[in-house]
Write an enzyme that holds these catalytic residues in place. Structure first.
Site, PDB file in Angstrom:
ATOM      1  N   THR A 111       0.775  -0.819  -0.390  1.00 27.20           N
ATOM      2  CA  THR A 111      -0.102  -0.123   0.097  1.00 27.20           C
ATOM      3  C   THR A 111       1.293   1.159  -0.310  1.00 27.20           C
ATOM      4  O   THR A 111       0.277   2.264  -0.292  1.00 27.20           O
ATOM      5  CB  THR A 111      -1.281  -0.157   1.591  1.00 27.20           C
ATOM      6  OG1 THR A 111      -1.566  -1.255   0.937  1.00 27.20           O
ATOM      7  CG2 THR A 111      -1.876   1.335   1.196  1.00 27.20           C
ATOM      8  N   SER A 122       0.230  -9.497  -0.235  1.00 28.85           N
ATOM      9  CA  SER A 122      -1.167 -11.230  -0.784  1.00 28.85           C
ATOM     10  C   SER A 122      -0.049 -12.350  -1.881  1.00 28.85           C
ATOM     11  O   SER A 122      -0.774 -13.337  -1.640  1.00 28.85           O
ATOM     12  CB  SER A 122      -2.597 -10.815  -0.897  1.00 28.85           C
ATOM     13  OG  SER A 122      -2.198 -10.135   0.223  1.00 28.85           O
ATOM     14  N   ASP A 160       0.350  -7.264   4.903  1.00 34.00           N
ATOM     15  CA  ASP A 160      -0.678  -7.986   4.882  1.00 34.00           C
ATOM     16  C   ASP A 160       0.417  -9.403   5.287  1.00 34.00           C
ATOM     17  O   ASP A 160      -0.073 -10.457   6.132  1.00 34.00           O
ATOM     18  CB  ASP A 160      -1.250  -8.591   3.694  1.00 34.00           C
ATOM     19  CG  ASP A 160      -2.908  -7.680   3.354  1.00 34.00           C
ATOM     20  OD1 ASP A 160      -2.524  -7.266   4.759  1.00 34.00           O
ATOM     21  OD2 ASP A 160      -3.470  -7.363   1.971  1.00 34.00           O
ATOM     22  N   GLN A 211      -3.930 -21.751  19.229  1.00 30.57           N
ATOM     23  CA  GLN A 211      -4.705 -20.541  18.316  1.00 30.57           C
ATOM     24  C   GLN A 211      -4.886 -19.385  19.512  1.00 30.57           C
ATOM     25  O   GLN A 211      -5.363 -18.920  18.842  1.00 30.57           O
ATOM     26  CB  GLN A 211      -6.783 -21.091  17.837  1.00 30.57           C
ATOM     27  CG  GLN A 211      -6.424 -22.120  17.381  1.00 30.57           C
ATOM     28  CD  GLN A 211      -8.230 -22.716  16.925  1.00 30.57           C
ATOM     29  OE1 GLN A 211      -8.710 -22.194  17.804  1.00 30.57           O
ATOM     30  NE2 GLN A 211      -8.119 -24.239  16.536  1.00 30.57           N
TER      31      GLN A 211
HETATM   32  N1  ASP Z   1      -2.453  -5.540   0.590  1.00 35.42           N
HETATM   33  C1  ASP Z   1      -1.088  -4.699   1.189  1.00 35.42           C
HETATM   34  C2  ASP Z   1      -0.192  -5.495   0.415  1.00 35.42           C
HETATM   35  O1  ASP Z   1       0.022  -6.577   1.757  1.00 35.42           O
HETATM   36  C3  ASP Z   1      -1.875  -4.279   1.961  1.00 35.42           C
HETATM   37  C4  ASP Z   1      -0.851  -3.050   2.987  1.00 35.42           C
HETATM   38  O2  ASP Z   1       0.269  -2.995   2.321  1.00 35.42           O
HETATM   39  O3  ASP Z   1      -0.925  -3.044   3.830  1.00 35.42           O
HETATM   40  O4  ASP Z   1       0.513  -5.713  -0.260  1.00 35.42           O
END
Ligand code: ASP
Length: 350
Positions: A15, A61, A92, A278
């Site tokens: 992000t 991701s 993430d 957990q």
């Molecule tokens: N979806 C983004 C990623 O992990 C979220 C972030 O950067 O915080 O690349």
């Protein structure tokens, strides 16, 4: 005169460097030049800053062990040239990358700080600027000519954490990470206050990079009523070498005979079974309850207070070394990179 320290910035995506697509409104990664234009403050540091950006920045991701190998290679190649490293990464899967790198980079004596943000750097209220600026400062910090930090960490929202102790717990708050079983390594306020007692001390040995990772791992998260059919299909996944079981409380699981027999059969086949809880805080203590005693007896390994992220990446690292199941088990209970609190050190702190 030369600058006081040198830092290599590695931009993988996330992000922090994304912008909104005008039409679809989706967040997509953009290139590093655009990122650095957003933070003119970077040029004011007494730090020699160099940057490498992935040709195709990724949303984390899409992170993969291949990318961890690429990152480890970049660090090894530039290790003697720079005082520290900052990896810009999506939040993430940041804890997975930090954990994996901690195992891959043995005898690390320099800081590797991962950071990112919850809002893109071009957004007025972004958390990315502070995260990046302070991460660079930490990566450059020296005392008596030696790096203050010499491990793989995550810096996010005023806190520096040991990377392999963290997990992402909040997708909406700036304060996105937690390290429930290990204290923060530093806190940034007016000054950066380091928690010296918690920092890893370098062992004086030469950096050794382990590139081999093996992902023949399955995960079984228990829940009341889990079916035999599904449990069995996970345990008998083709090619499986290790199974992480996410159990209840202090490492407890059902005592139903079919469940116990499935696990026993897997261990007999040479599959390493690692028990983590957990609960995000606390630890596995096999034998504390009757519901974990059989696990201990049959040879399930206690994951102590390992995070899920560390459990998976530690297994990838150990399986990558082509060890025998017994050797993997022996290494799993050892504290290799500060990732777990052994029973012995727990007793010492009581
Ligand atoms: N979806 C983004 C990623 O992990 C979220 C972030 O950067 O915080 O690349």
């Amino acid at each position: 005169m030369g600058k006081a320290a040198s830092v290599l910035l590695i931009y993988t995506g996330g992000t922090i460097g994304m912008m909104q697509d005008a039409r679809s409104r989706e967040l997509k990664p953009f290139d590093f030049k655009a990122l650095s234009r957003q933070i003119p403050e970077l040029s004011k540091f007494d730090i020699e800053l160099s940057a490498i950006a992935f040709n195709e920045p990724i949303d984390s991701s899409n992170m993969h062990p291949r990318v961890w190998q690429e990152l480890a290679k970049l660090i090894e190649k530039n290790y003697s040239t720079f005082d520290g490293f900052v990896i810009l990464h999506g939040s993430d899967t940041m804890s997975f990358t930090a954990s994996a790198l901690s195992f891959m980079l043995e005898n690390l004596a320099k800081p590797v700080v991962l950071t990112g943000s919850q809002l893109p750097i071009g957004v007025i209220r972004t958390d990315g600027k502070e995260n990046l600026i302070t991460a660079i400062e930490i990566a450059a910090a020296k005392e008596k000519g030696k790096p203050v930090v010499s491990e793989v960490c995550i810096y996010f929202e005023y806190k520096l954490y040991r990377g392999n102790r963290t997990f992402k717990y909040n997708s909406a708050h700036f304060d996105a990470f937690k390290s429930p079983n290990y204290p923060a390594l530093a806190e940034a306020g007016v000054n950066i206050q380091y928690n010296y007692a918690a920092l890893t001390k370098p062992n004086g040995k030469k950096l050794r990079v382990h590139y081999e990772l093996n992902n023949d791992i399955a995960v079984l998260k228990l829940f009341p009523g889990i079916s035999k059919k599904i449990t069995s299909s996970i345990i008998h996944s083709p090619g499986i070498k290790a199974l992480v079981i996410e159990t209840f409380g202090a490492g407890n699981a059902s005592t139903e005979p079919w469940f116990i027999n499935e696990l026993k059969a897997a261990i007999q086949k040479g599959i390493v079974i690692l028990n983590i809880t957990q609960c995000r805080e606390g630890r596995v203590i096999q034998g504390m309850y009757e519901t974990s005693s059989q696990l201990k007896k049959m040879g399930v390994v206690s994951g102590a207070d390992l995070t899920f992220e560390s459990a998976v990446t530690k297994l990838m690292f150990l399986l990558g070394q082509k060890l025998k199941p017994k050797q993997v088990q022996d290494q799993l209970i050892k504290n290799l990179r500060g990732e777990l609190t052994t029973e012995v050190s727990l007793q010492l702190h009581q």
